[in-house]
Design an enzyme around this catalytic site. Structure first.
Site, PDB file in Angstrom:
ATOM      1  N   ILE A 152      -3.796  -1.432   5.419  1.00  0.00           N
ATOM      2  CA  ILE A 152      -5.246  -1.177   5.400  1.00  0.00           C
ATOM      3  C   ILE A 152      -5.539   0.165   4.739  1.00  0.00           C
ATOM      4  O   ILE A 152      -6.456   0.283   3.919  1.00  0.00           O
ATOM      5  CB  ILE A 152      -5.841  -1.228   6.824  1.00  0.00           C
ATOM      6  CG1 ILE A 152      -5.683  -2.642   7.398  1.00  0.00           C
ATOM      7  CG2 ILE A 152      -7.308  -0.814   6.821  1.00  0.00           C
ATOM      8  CD1 ILE A 152      -6.113  -2.794   8.841  1.00  0.00           C
ATOM      9  N   ASP A 171       1.381  10.025   6.291  1.00  0.00           N
ATOM     10  CA  ASP A 171       2.072   8.948   7.013  1.00  0.00           C
ATOM     11  C   ASP A 171       3.556   9.274   7.011  1.00  0.00           C
ATOM     12  O   ASP A 171       4.228   9.170   5.972  1.00  0.00           O
ATOM     13  CB  ASP A 171       1.822   7.589   6.352  1.00  0.00           C
ATOM     14  CG  ASP A 171       2.291   6.444   7.250  1.00  0.00           C
ATOM     15  OD1 ASP A 171       3.317   6.615   7.944  1.00  0.00           O
ATOM     16  OD2 ASP A 171       1.625   5.403   7.270  1.00  0.00           O
ATOM     17  N   ALA A 231     -10.059   2.251  13.342  1.00  0.00           N
ATOM     18  CA  ALA A 231      -8.727   1.835  13.823  1.00  0.00           C
ATOM     19  C   ALA A 231      -8.755   1.655  15.341  1.00  0.00           C
ATOM     20  O   ALA A 231      -8.975   0.539  15.824  1.00  0.00           O
ATOM     21  CB  ALA A 231      -7.683   2.853  13.388  1.00  0.00           C
ATOM     22  N   ARG A 232      -8.570   2.729  16.075  1.00  0.00           N
ATOM     23  CA  ARG A 232      -8.615   2.657  17.535  1.00  0.00           C
ATOM     24  C   ARG A 232      -9.222   3.930  18.101  1.00  0.00           C
ATOM     25  O   ARG A 232      -8.885   5.040  17.658  1.00  0.00           O
ATOM     26  CB  ARG A 232      -7.193   2.497  18.106  1.00  0.00           C
ATOM     27  CG  ARG A 232      -6.620   1.084  17.957  1.00  0.00           C
ATOM     28  CD  ARG A 232      -7.368   0.081  18.842  1.00  0.00           C
ATOM     29  NE  ARG A 232      -6.867  -1.278  18.744  1.00  0.00           N
ATOM     30  CZ  ARG A 232      -7.305  -2.213  17.909  1.00  0.00           C
ATOM     31  NH1 ARG A 232      -8.275  -1.933  17.065  1.00  0.00           N
ATOM     32  NH2 ARG A 232      -6.799  -3.429  17.915  1.00  0.00           N
ATOM     33  N   ASP A 256     -16.410   3.006  14.591  1.00  0.00           N
ATOM     34  CA  ASP A 256     -16.467   1.580  14.923  1.00  0.00           C
ATOM     35  C   ASP A 256     -15.760   1.297  16.244  1.00  0.00           C
ATOM     36  O   ASP A 256     -15.930   0.233  16.818  1.00  0.00           O
ATOM     37  CB  ASP A 256     -15.785   0.789  13.791  1.00  0.00           C
ATOM     38  CG  ASP A 256     -15.924  -0.715  13.956  1.00  0.00           C
ATOM     39  OD1 ASP A 256     -17.062  -1.181  14.177  1.00  0.00           O
ATOM     40  OD2 ASP A 256     -14.902  -1.431  13.859  1.00  0.00           O
ATOM     41  N   GLU A 261     -13.968   0.473  25.580  1.00  0.00           N
ATOM     42  CA  GLU A 261     -14.981  -0.390  24.964  1.00  0.00           C
ATOM     43  C   GLU A 261     -15.431  -1.456  25.953  1.00  0.00           C
ATOM     44  O   GLU A 261     -14.575  -2.065  26.598  1.00  0.00           O
ATOM     45  CB  GLU A 261     -14.405  -1.028  23.697  1.00  0.00           C
ATOM     46  CG  GLU A 261     -14.092   0.007  22.628  1.00  0.00           C
ATOM     47  CD  GLU A 261     -13.536  -0.608  21.344  1.00  0.00           C
ATOM     48  OE1 GLU A 261     -13.419  -1.841  21.255  1.00  0.00           O
ATOM     49  OE2 GLU A 261     -13.212   0.172  20.436  1.00  0.00           O
ATOM     50  N   HIS A 279     -17.213  -2.079  17.131  1.00  0.00           N
ATOM     51  CA  HIS A 279     -15.897  -2.678  16.827  1.00  0.00           C
ATOM     52  C   HIS A 279     -16.054  -3.937  15.959  1.00  0.00           C
ATOM     53  O   HIS A 279     -15.668  -5.035  16.351  1.00  0.00           O
ATOM     54  CB  HIS A 279     -15.131  -3.001  18.114  1.00  0.00           C
ATOM     55  CG  HIS A 279     -13.638  -3.116  17.893  1.00  0.00           C
ATOM     56  ND1 HIS A 279     -12.703  -2.746  18.819  1.00  0.00           N
ATOM     57  CD2 HIS A 279     -12.915  -3.577  16.829  1.00  0.00           C
ATOM     58  CE1 HIS A 279     -11.476  -2.970  18.364  1.00  0.00           C
ATOM     59  NE2 HIS A 279     -11.590  -3.483  17.150  1.00  0.00           N
ATOM     60  N   GLY A 281     -14.860  -4.005  12.736  1.00  0.00           N
ATOM     61  CA  GLY A 281     -13.954  -3.910  11.578  1.00  0.00           C
ATOM     62  C   GLY A 281     -13.464  -5.255  11.095  1.00  0.00           C
ATOM     63  O   GLY A 281     -13.393  -5.503   9.889  1.00  0.00           O
ATOM     64  N   ALA A 282     -13.122  -6.139  12.022  1.00  0.00           N
ATOM     65  CA  ALA A 282     -12.558  -7.435  11.619  1.00  0.00           C
ATOM     66  C   ALA A 282     -13.617  -8.532  11.598  1.00  0.00           C
ATOM     67  O   ALA A 282     -13.285  -9.696  11.387  1.00  0.00           O
ATOM     68  CB  ALA A 282     -11.446  -7.826  12.588  1.00  0.00           C
TER      69      ALA A 282
HETATM   70  C1  MLT Z   1      -7.648  -5.901  15.174  1.00  0.00           C
HETATM   71  O1  MLT Z   1      -6.835  -5.255  15.835  1.00  0.00           O
HETATM   72  O2  MLT Z   1      -7.331  -6.933  14.585  1.00  0.00           O
HETATM   73  C2  MLT Z   1      -9.055  -5.438  15.068  1.00  0.00           C
HETATM   74  O3  MLT Z   1      -9.282  -4.238  15.721  1.00  0.00           O
HETATM   75  C3  MLT Z   1     -10.059  -6.465  15.475  1.00  0.00           C
HETATM   76  C4  MLT Z   1      -9.950  -6.912  16.887  1.00  0.00           C
HETATM   77  O4  MLT Z   1      -9.689  -6.144  17.788  1.00  0.00           O
HETATM   78  O5  MLT Z   1     -10.133  -8.101  17.110  1.00  0.00           O
END
Ligand code: MLT
Length: 315
Positions: A152, A171, A231-232, A256, A261, A279, A281-282
């Site tokens: 990503i 990284d 991300a988290r 996000d 949460e 949240h 992102g996906a």
């Molecule tokens: C993931 O880990 O795939 C994304 O944060 C989306 C989700 O938690 O479903």
């Protein structure tokens, strides 16, 4: 007949795939609490989840027939992997299926945080016309520092470069040659923090990365810096970030994800220089179709005794 429990909402494509199998029956039961889940786990051979369900040691132990847990998405931080391994339950995810959606959400938050998109929308919706109040900044010619240069992170780098940004990355598990191929300089965290105008997090949560963005890290950032997190939430010390945003240590944030949460009593919610999303992102149609299909196929494969494509707890 293999019985599969789907305990978070799954895209229709994944349900259709399961429906087409003669030897698989699924039940979709969302919103169950821990006790309710424990009560029905003994019936099922596999569990499919997203981020809502948290299969801990008790839930996994209750699954006396359980062979597989499929995570429709990337993050497996909601699953007790040690317990799954102990009970010989294969845990699988869909590591690339929602990466583009996440990279695009990152760009959306970078742009929205730079151009007051959310706050100016609210202003217009309230009947105001405040053009001079919302003069933003451009991404062009700025430096983006990416923390976590996996799949990503690299998709974000490509998109940021198309906007004319210089990209640097930290990284410890990626070689500088990988960066060179993409015209991205791999640097130490201590170099990235004071150089970047935008910092975007794309790493997983480990004991080392938990609260890695803390008061000390924030104090090294530029005062115009904008922090993006798709991300988290656990990567950030939220009290320290709220203080840094309030006292001008950094300029803004696009968030996000949150430490817990949905966020409750979160000091970041409502700060004028934070752009929030819940949240997402996906959450593109394409990504949800892909994660649903890919996890359903993997679960079917494993139940039939075939190898999982993306097993995260090899044993
Ligand atoms: C993931 O880990 O795939 C994304 O944060 C989306 C989700 O938690 O479903």
């Amino acid at each position: 007949m293999y019985k599969v429990l789907i305990s978070d909402k799954l895209g229709q494509a994944g349900l259709d795939l399961l429906e087409q199998q003669d030897d698989v029956h699924y039940d979709m039961k969302t919103g169950l609490n821990k006790e309710e889940l424990i009560a029905i786990m003994p019936e099922y051979d596999a569990l499919i989840i997203r981020s809502g369900t948290r299969p801990d040691a008790d839930i996994i132990a209750a699954g006396t027939k359980l062979k597989a847990i499929g995570r429709a998405g990337i993050g497996v931080d909601n699953i007790d992997l040690a317990a799954a391994t102990k009970h010989k339950v294969i845990v699988m995810n869909t590591p690339r299926a929602n990466s583009i959606a996440t990279a695009e959400q990152t760009m959306a938050l970078m742009l929205a945080s730079s151009r007051y998109t959310a706050i100016s929308h609210s202003s217009v919706a309230a009947g105001k016309w405040e053009r001079s109040k919302f003069v933003g900044v451009e991404l062009h010619s700025k430096t983006l520092g990416i923390i976590g240069f996996g799949y990503i992170g690299r998709l974000v780098a490509q998109r940021a470069q198309a906007f004319g940004m210089t990209v640097i990355a930290y990284d410890p598990y990626v070689s500088s040659e990988v960066g060179q191929e993409m015209n991205v300089q791999l640097v130490e965290l201590a170099e990235l923090l004071p150089q970047a105008d935008y910092i975007s997090l794309h790493t997983i949560v480990t004991p080392e990365t938990t609260k890695m963005i803390n008061a000390e890290a924030l104090s090294q950032m530029k005062s115009n810096a904008i922090l993006i997190n798709v991300a988290r939430g656990k990567l950030i010390d939220e009290d320290a970030l709220a203080a840094a945003l309030s006292n001008g240590t950094i300029a803004g944030a696009g968030l996000d994800v949150y430490f817990s949460e949905p966020p409750e009593n979160n000091p970041l919610i409502g700060l004028p220089n934070v752009t929030h999303t819940p949240h997402l992102g996906a959450s593109s149609k394409e990504a949800q179709r892909a994660v649903g299909e890919q996890i359903a196929q993997q679960v079917v494969d494993v139940l039939r005794g075939n190898p999982a494509q993306h097993q995260v707890n090899p044993f």
